[in-house]
Write an enzyme that holds these catalytic residues in place. Structure first.
Site, PDB file in Angstrom:
ATOM      1  N   ARG A 188      25.649 -41.857   4.757  1.00  0.00           N
ATOM      2  CA  ARG A 188      26.238 -41.475   6.040  1.00  0.00           C
ATOM      3  C   ARG A 188      25.518 -40.249   6.576  1.00  0.00           C
ATOM      4  O   ARG A 188      25.130 -39.356   5.814  1.00  0.00           O
ATOM      5  CB  ARG A 188      27.726 -41.158   5.883  1.00  0.00           C
ATOM      6  CG  ARG A 188      28.569 -42.346   5.507  1.00  0.00           C
ATOM      7  CD  ARG A 188      30.048 -42.063   5.735  1.00  0.00           C
ATOM      8  NE  ARG A 188      30.382 -42.084   7.165  1.00  0.00           N
ATOM      9  CZ  ARG A 188      30.579 -43.194   7.863  1.00  0.00           C
ATOM     10  NH1 ARG A 188      30.491 -44.378   7.283  1.00  0.00           N
ATOM     11  NH2 ARG A 188      30.876 -43.149   9.147  1.00  0.00           N
ATOM     12  N   HIS A 244      30.520 -36.542  18.544  1.00  0.00           N
ATOM     13  CA  HIS A 244      31.966 -36.334  18.627  1.00  0.00           C
ATOM     14  C   HIS A 244      32.184 -34.847  18.849  1.00  0.00           C
ATOM     15  O   HIS A 244      31.248 -34.096  19.055  1.00  0.00           O
ATOM     16  CB  HIS A 244      32.626 -36.698  17.291  1.00  0.00           C
ATOM     17  CG  HIS A 244      32.526 -38.115  16.888  1.00  0.00           C
ATOM     18  ND1 HIS A 244      33.310 -39.095  17.430  1.00  0.00           N
ATOM     19  CD2 HIS A 244      31.756 -38.734  15.954  1.00  0.00           C
ATOM     20  CE1 HIS A 244      33.037 -40.248  16.839  1.00  0.00           C
ATOM     21  NE2 HIS A 244      32.093 -40.062  15.938  1.00  0.00           N
ATOM     22  N   CYS A 285      29.682 -43.045  19.494  1.00  0.00           N
ATOM     23  CA  CYS A 285      29.550 -43.581  18.134  1.00  0.00           C
ATOM     24  C   CYS A 285      29.943 -45.054  18.011  1.00  0.00           C
ATOM     25  O   CYS A 285      29.170 -45.919  18.380  1.00  0.00           O
ATOM     26  CB  CYS A 285      30.329 -42.690  17.176  1.00  0.00           C
ATOM     27  SG  CYS A 285      29.727 -42.819  15.486  1.00  0.00           S
TER      28      CYS A 285
HETATM   29  N1  GLN Z   1      31.679 -47.162  11.860  1.00  0.00           N
HETATM   30  C1  GLN Z   1      30.508 -46.677  12.514  1.00  0.00           C
HETATM   31  C2  GLN Z   1      29.518 -46.052  11.550  1.00  0.00           C
HETATM   32  O1  GLN Z   1      29.895 -45.640  10.483  1.00  0.00           O
HETATM   33  C3  GLN Z   1      30.870 -45.692  13.615  1.00  0.00           C
HETATM   34  C4  GLN Z   1      31.434 -44.411  13.084  1.00  0.00           C
HETATM   35  C5  GLN Z   1      31.964 -43.492  14.154  1.00  0.00           C
HETATM   36  O2  GLN Z   1      32.382 -43.915  15.226  1.00  0.00           O
HETATM   37  N2  GLN Z   1      32.029 -42.204  13.849  1.00  0.00           N
HETATM   38  O3  GLN Z   1      28.361 -45.967  11.865  1.00  0.00           O
END
Ligand code: GLN
Length: 239
Positions: free
Chosen positions: A127, A190, A93
């Site tokens: 998101r 993750h 990520c």
């Molecule tokens: N900040 C980044 C995003 O929101 C990565 C997020 C993450 O590592 N889960 O895309």
């Protein structure tokens, strides 16, 4: 001397949703086969050792990514050389995004990446959150959890890590997930990803060992009943 040296990048700033568990999985799976493992944590301002067998870096919030931006760029040449020479590794990520060209956040801040992986990321309006299942020719079904604003586009000649079966992946539209370049994986998964996808963990360990001793053809099999049970529970969760 250790058989395997794992470099853990920015454990403080980049550690979301259990990403540290990937280090434990790599370490244990190698130790269970009789190899000695050393984990070197890289913190801001440290020097990355010349000799590294596996590289790992987790995910982080936009603020964590800004904190590490300069330090990562200071080490870009060395990291790129490691990857180009075939060092195996996994970045998840936030660090996946910064191993690419750049990540442009929702407030239009451009966080520069190191361009080791041929992709770039621009934050989208919503998101992308939830359980994710992907499939790959090398690893079969891979399960994880994603939570990112970034929409990643691979360069034309880049190869995805897998194809999305359930979830969003790189950008929610082209069904690609992550990137696989030489022996190096970038992914949004993750969870952490390695304990419940032992084939991916073993790919990294085997590639690392083979670079030192090409006569090693395969790893000793382990009893993966618990890991495979965790995998199948995750695979059957709703998004
Ligand atoms: N900040 C980044 C995003 O929101 C990565 C997020 C993450 O590592 N889960 O895309």
């Amino acid at each position: 001397m250790s058989d395997l040296t794992i470099l853990h990048l920015y454990p403080k700033e980049m550690n979301l949703y259990g990403d540290h568990g990937n280090i434990l999985a790599l370490k244990r799976r190698a130790e269970w086969r009789g190899y000695q493992v050393k984990v070197i944590e890289h913190h801001l301002g440290d020097t990355i050792p010349k000799h590294v067998d596996i590289v790992f870096g987790g995910g982080g919030q936009d603020s964590g990514q800004s904190k590490i931006e300069q330090d990562l760029r200071n080490n870009a040449a060395h990291i790129k050389e490691l990857i180009d020479q075939g060092t195996p590794g996994l970045v998840v990520c936030g660090l996946y995004q910064l191993f690419g060209e750049y990540f442009q956040t929702n407030d239009q801040q451009k966080i520069q990446g190191i361009g080791a992986l041929r992709c770039h990321t621009i934050a989208g309006p919503t998101r992308l959150i939830g359980n994710i299942v992907i499939s790959s020719p090398e690893f079969g079904e891979i399960v994880g959890y994603e939570n990112h604003s970034g929409l990643t586009q691979l360069a034309k000649d880049s190869r995805p890590f897998g194809t999305v079966v359930q979830g969003a992946g790189n950008n929610g539209t082209d069904l690609t997930e992550g990137i696989l370049y030489k022996n190096f994986i970038g992914t949004y998964l993750h969870g952490p990803i390695l304990p419940k996808n032992p084939r991916v963990a073993d790919f990294l360990i085997l590639k690392a060992l083979q670079r030192k001793d090409p006569s090693i053809k395969r790893l000793k099999a382990l009893n993966d009943n618990v890991e495979l049970h965790a995998h199948s529970v995750a695979a059957n969760r709703p998004r």
